[in-house]
Design an enzyme around this catalytic site. Structure first.
Site, short mmCIF file in Angstrom:
data_model
loop_
_atom_site.label_atom_id
_atom_site.label_comp_id
_atom_site.label_asym_id
_atom_site.label_seq_id
_atom_site.Cartn_x
_atom_site.Cartn_y
_atom_site.Cartn_z
CE LYS A 1 48.30 40.56 42.11
NZ LYS A 1 47.66 41.82 41.65
NE ARG B 1 39.53 41.89 34.66
CZ ARG B 1 39.75 43.20 34.71
NH1 ARG B 1 39.48 43.96 33.67
NH2 ARG B 1 40.24 43.76 35.80
N1 BES Z 1 43.50 39.82 42.84
C1 BES Z 1 43.75 41.06 42.20
C2 BES Z 1 42.96 42.20 42.80
C3 BES Z 1 43.26 42.59 44.22
C4 BES Z 1 44.11 43.63 44.47
C5 BES Z 1 42.65 41.95 45.27
C6 BES Z 1 44.38 44.01 45.77
C7 BES Z 1 42.92 42.35 46.58
C8 BES Z 1 43.77 43.37 46.81
C9 BES Z 1 43.39 40.98 40.71
O1 BES Z 1 43.58 39.75 40.14
C10 BES Z 1 44.27 41.93 39.99
O2 BES Z 1 45.44 41.73 39.98
N2 BES Z 1 43.67 42.95 39.37
C11 BES Z 1 44.40 43.91 38.63
C12 BES Z 1 43.69 44.17 37.34
C13 BES Z 1 44.43 45.09 36.43
C14 BES Z 1 45.63 44.40 35.87
C15 BES Z 1 43.49 45.52 35.34
C16 BES Z 1 44.49 45.18 39.47
O3 BES Z 1 43.48 45.56 40.04
O4 BES Z 1 45.58 45.73 39.58
MN MN Z 2 45.55 39.52 39.39
#
Ligand code: BES
Ligand code: MN
Ligand code: ZN
Length: 503
Positions: A283, A357
């Site tokens: 990230k 997921r």
């Molecule tokens: N934990 C994150 C989602 C999230 C984002 C929670 C912001 C709270 C605030 C999740 O694991 C994630 O990183 N999701 C990705 C999925 C993508 C790679 C398909 C996302 O939403 O960017």
């Molecule tokens: Mn994630």
């Protein structure tokens, strides 16, 4: 934070001795017929003057503190605005109590008394009114001070007493207090768990917390370690935790509040990522610290089962927490890796940041062993949820109309509202993989939907609801009873669902 003691007493506001007496007040009604009118005469009309001059109007979240100078037994009055009479809801009551109790603490008063609002919102019971009052008061005073070396000058409020005009309301109000304390206490527990940083709250520490809950509430617990997960074939959860030095955990708690042996349980599954760096699909640095709260779902199902046990709800409940830390490491999962889930389905991991997921796939497949009467998972699952719904709605998906309706209704009562999104199979083409049964990301459009659809492949035809709390789990600013930072939103929704189901 120590939770305040809440009591109820049948007596009148005019005669109440208190350090601070909170009276709710509706906007644009004048004083006549409202609770503060009873005290106004003893104060020589001071309150009606304040209302007339619009120094206090009764707008939602408005508060005013007034020193009574011995004219009535209560030393201070705190007027708390509820907004327009026709628009009063449980949520307005919760917010008014959050704002009022914050004012009490600012005044450095250790305990306070509050009159049950004489004008209840339409269509709700006194149980719900009292519950909302308690939730607002306790949650409005939430603070997380564990890591601060200076002690705060304002102490936590120790006690709150609800004054009830009529004796026949006592039973309902007492029940409302019992529920409100339980749901608020659960939310505080969740906020604390999510505030603790990931160097403290590791998967192992989460397991310790769960053990402590099980011991205190006498509910059964099973914790699978990495070896057992390998034996069972939880390849998705194990894949996520591979990059971390912290061993993963799989926690199952079971509470049985029914005599019936064959009752099918409600099963709750909560995403418990103690920190989400994204893994190899790292990230960006900005706001990454929020990802210590990527365990909100798990904290909520843990707090819910604790509260259900404390409330002695007459149902069978199982809470499942798949727990891992998502890190990039020498042995970390890489884009393109294929994992075999507990269900036997294979997944091509195209993005290691779509880890929620994956751990939920194994969590849900495990949950299916219990043949749930209702299966609900709750997860900070997608950034797309933040984009689509913003701060005020939880994304809801599900396969069962009745269950969705119940969850929607409980969310409304709790003031933690859900908004339904489609779970249409057409979207599945986005999840097709060239090399495995599916892939873990769905490309550009409908990110919240494809994540939910991915999960749906692991729940068979079980009545199931998925709640995406990625937009609501963290607040950018202080609100009446929701603090900046981890909110614990979802906890009271789950508990309200369990309460409503038990009635
Ligand atoms: N934990 C994150 C989602 C999230 C984002 C929670 C912001 C709270 C605030 C999740 O694991 C994630 O990183 N999701 C990705 C999925 C993508 C790679 C398909 C996302 O939403 O960017
Ligand atoms: Mn994630
Ligand atoms: Zn995540």
């Amino acid at each position: 934070m120590k939770i305040m003691q809440v009591t109820a007493e049948v007596s009148r506001a005019e005669t109440a001795t208190a350090e601070a007496l909170v009276l709710t007040h509706c906007e644009g009604e004048g004083l006549a017929g409202q609770d503060a009118a009873l005290i106004d005469r003893s104060l020589g009309g001071a309150l009606s003057k304040l209302v007339q001059s619009k120094e206090f109007e009764g707008k939602a979240n408005e508060v005013l503190l007034y020193h009574t100078q011995g004219t009535v037994p209560a030393k201070r009055l705190i007027l708390a605005g509820l907004g327009k009479k026709s628009e009063v809801t449980l949520e307005k009551i919760r917010q008014a109590m959050g704002s009022a109790s914050k004012r009490v603490r600012q005044a450095k008063v250790g305990s306070f008394t509050v009159a049950l609002p004489s004008i209840p919102p339409t269509g709700v019971s006194w149980v719900e009114v009292a519950q909302a009052m308690v939730e607002g008061a306790i949650l409005g005073n939430y603070r997380f001070t564990v890591y601060r070396s200076e002690t705060a000058s304002e102490q936590d409020i120790k006690g709150m007493k609800i004054l009830i005009p009529r004796k026949d309301q006592l039973q309902e109000v007492t029940e409302g207090i019992r529920r409100g304390v339980a749901t608020a206490e659960a939310t505080v527990f969740v906020r604390d768990l999510c505030n603790h940083p990931s160097n403290v709250l590791t998967p192992t520490k989460v397991a310790d917390e769960a053990k402590a809950v099980a011991k205190a509430e006498k509910i059964s617990i099973k914790i699978l370690d990495q070896n057992e997960m390998e034996r069972l074939g939880m390849g998705a959860l194990l894949g996520v935790s591979r990059g971390s030095q912290e061993p993963p955990k799989f926690i199952i708690l079971e509470y049985n509040g029914t005599k019936k042996k064959d009752e099918r349980p409600v099963v709750l599954v909560g995403k418990t990522i103690t920190f989400d760096t994204g893994g190899i699909s790292l990230k960006p640095a900005e706001n990454m610290e929020h990802m210590k709260a990527d365990m909100t779902g798990g904290a909520e199902v843990l707090a819910s089962i604790r509260a259900a046990a404390r409330l002695k709800l007459p149902l069978r409940l199982i809470s499942i927490l798949p727990v891992a830390e998502n890190m990039p490491g020498g042995r970390a999962m890489k884009p393109g890796d294929i994992v075999t889930t507990l269900s036997g389905k294979t997944v091509e991991v195209q993005n290691t940041d779509a880890e929620g997921r994956l751990i939920l796939a194994d969590g849900l497949a495990y949950a299916m062993r219990y043949k749930p009467a209702a299966l609900i998972d709750i997860a900070t699952l997608t950034g797309a949820c933040v984009v689509a719904l913003g701060q005020f709605a939880i994304g809801m998906f599900g396969t069962d109309q009745t269950l969705k309706e119940q969850v929607r209704k409980s969310g409304l009562t709790a003031g933690e509202r859900v908004w339904e999104m489609p779970l249409w199979d057409e979207y599945f083409e986005q999840l097709k993989s060239d090399v495995a049964d599916m892939r873990n990301i769905g490309g550009r459009g409908g990110g919240m939907i494809t994540a939910a659809l991915f999960l749906s492949k692991f729940v068979g035809d079980c009545p199931w609801v998925h709640l995406d709390i990625a937009s609501t789990d963290w607040s950018e600013r202080d609100r009446a009873y929701v603090p900046k930072g981890p909110t614990g939103i979802g906890t009271r929704l789950l508990l309200q669902y369990l309460i409503d189901r038990s009635l």
